[in-house]
Design an enzyme around this catalytic site. Sequence first.
Site, PDB file in Angstrom:
ATOM      1  N   HIS A 142     -15.883 140.418  81.946  1.00  0.00           N
ATOM      2  CA  HIS A 142     -16.712 140.587  80.917  1.00  0.00           C
ATOM      3  C   HIS A 142     -15.787 140.877  79.352  1.00  0.00           C
ATOM      4  O   HIS A 142     -16.408 140.348  78.609  1.00  0.00           O
ATOM      5  CB  HIS A 142     -17.892 141.492  81.287  1.00  0.00           C
ATOM      6  CG  HIS A 142     -18.750 141.039  82.304  1.00  0.00           C
ATOM      7  ND1 HIS A 142     -18.962 141.984  83.308  1.00  0.00           N
ATOM      8  CD2 HIS A 142     -19.509 140.004  82.461  1.00  0.00           C
ATOM      9  CE1 HIS A 142     -19.622 141.435  84.093  1.00  0.00           C
ATOM     10  NE2 HIS A 142     -19.990 140.124  83.695  1.00  0.00           N
ATOM     11  N   LYS A 149     -33.618 142.580  90.846  1.00  0.00           N
ATOM     12  CA  LYS A 149     -32.365 142.489  91.554  1.00  0.00           C
ATOM     13  C   LYS A 149     -31.900 143.771  92.000  1.00  0.00           C
ATOM     14  O   LYS A 149     -30.919 143.815  92.627  1.00  0.00           O
ATOM     15  CB  LYS A 149     -31.117 142.089  90.449  1.00  0.00           C
ATOM     16  CG  LYS A 149     -31.118 140.599  90.288  1.00  0.00           C
ATOM     17  CD  LYS A 149     -29.788 140.177  89.722  1.00  0.00           C
ATOM     18  CE  LYS A 149     -29.428 138.737  89.610  1.00  0.00           C
ATOM     19  NZ  LYS A 149     -28.206 138.371  88.904  1.00  0.00           N
ATOM     20  N   ARG A 177     -16.289 130.772  85.223  1.00  0.00           N
ATOM     21  CA  ARG A 177     -15.036 131.157  85.816  1.00  0.00           C
ATOM     22  C   ARG A 177     -14.462 129.836  86.690  1.00  0.00           C
ATOM     23  O   ARG A 177     -13.158 129.693  86.857  1.00  0.00           O
ATOM     24  CB  ARG A 177     -15.184 132.147  86.917  1.00  0.00           C
ATOM     25  CG  ARG A 177     -15.328 133.706  86.259  1.00  0.00           C
ATOM     26  CD  ARG A 177     -16.061 134.486  87.024  1.00  0.00           C
ATOM     27  NE  ARG A 177     -17.206 134.081  87.608  1.00  0.00           N
ATOM     28  CZ  ARG A 177     -18.057 134.995  88.494  1.00  0.00           C
ATOM     29  NH1 ARG A 177     -17.755 136.016  88.584  1.00  0.00           N
ATOM     30  NH2 ARG A 177     -19.167 134.316  88.646  1.00  0.00           N
ATOM     31  N   SER A 234     -18.863 141.160  89.713  1.00  0.00           N
ATOM     32  CA  SER A 234     -19.226 142.442  89.579  1.00  0.00           C
ATOM     33  C   SER A 234     -19.758 142.612  91.153  1.00  0.00           C
ATOM     34  O   SER A 234     -19.599 143.752  91.613  1.00  0.00           O
ATOM     35  CB  SER A 234     -20.641 142.562  88.886  1.00  0.00           C
ATOM     36  OG  SER A 234     -20.303 142.345  87.417  1.00  0.00           O
TER      37      SER A 234
END
Length: 162
Positions: A18, A42, A91, A129
């Site tokens: 990030h 979440k 990514r 993450s």
Amino acid sequence: MKRAAIYPGSFDPVTNGHLDIIERARHLFDEIIVAVSENPSKRPYFSLPERLRFLHQAVGARPGVRVEAFSGLLTDYVKKKKAVAVIRGLRAVSDFEYEFQMALMNRRQNNRFETVFLMPDEKYTYLSSSLVREVSRLGGRVRGLVPTGVEKALQQRAQDHA
Ligand code: PNS
């Protein structure tokens, strides 16, 4: 007029991937607003204040970078901030489908901004993450993948749950 871009995400927790994206975006826009989603649905690993603190520690002092929380629709937040773009990191091809859906849905809500995809350094291609959380929870090493403050918090969390 300043050209601001929003970099939204859960940042649960922020990783060096990030930070790499923030650094790249800084060269393209006058101001980057790192917007941390509250995302209660979440069930985040770190609370919103913790996620904000990690980001403040990592990038709070960088010129042209602001860290804020946001809730509700991203497109409403973009409008409120008068931002010209939303930044998202890509990514690998596997990221594309979800990102493409989100970008087009967001455009449907408000077509006055663009979603800009940036690729992190290739050394972060595998970094996420969720993987960082899992590896650390199981006692693995995350040094060099996250800011030092996050590494310490992850270790502490893993010990607390051991
Ligand atoms: O880091 P993440 O979890 O991939 O970030 C996803 C995020 C926070 C950018 C996305 O869930 C979002 O924009 N949430 C805000 C609510 C919203 O606008 N949802 C519609 C997206 S098309």
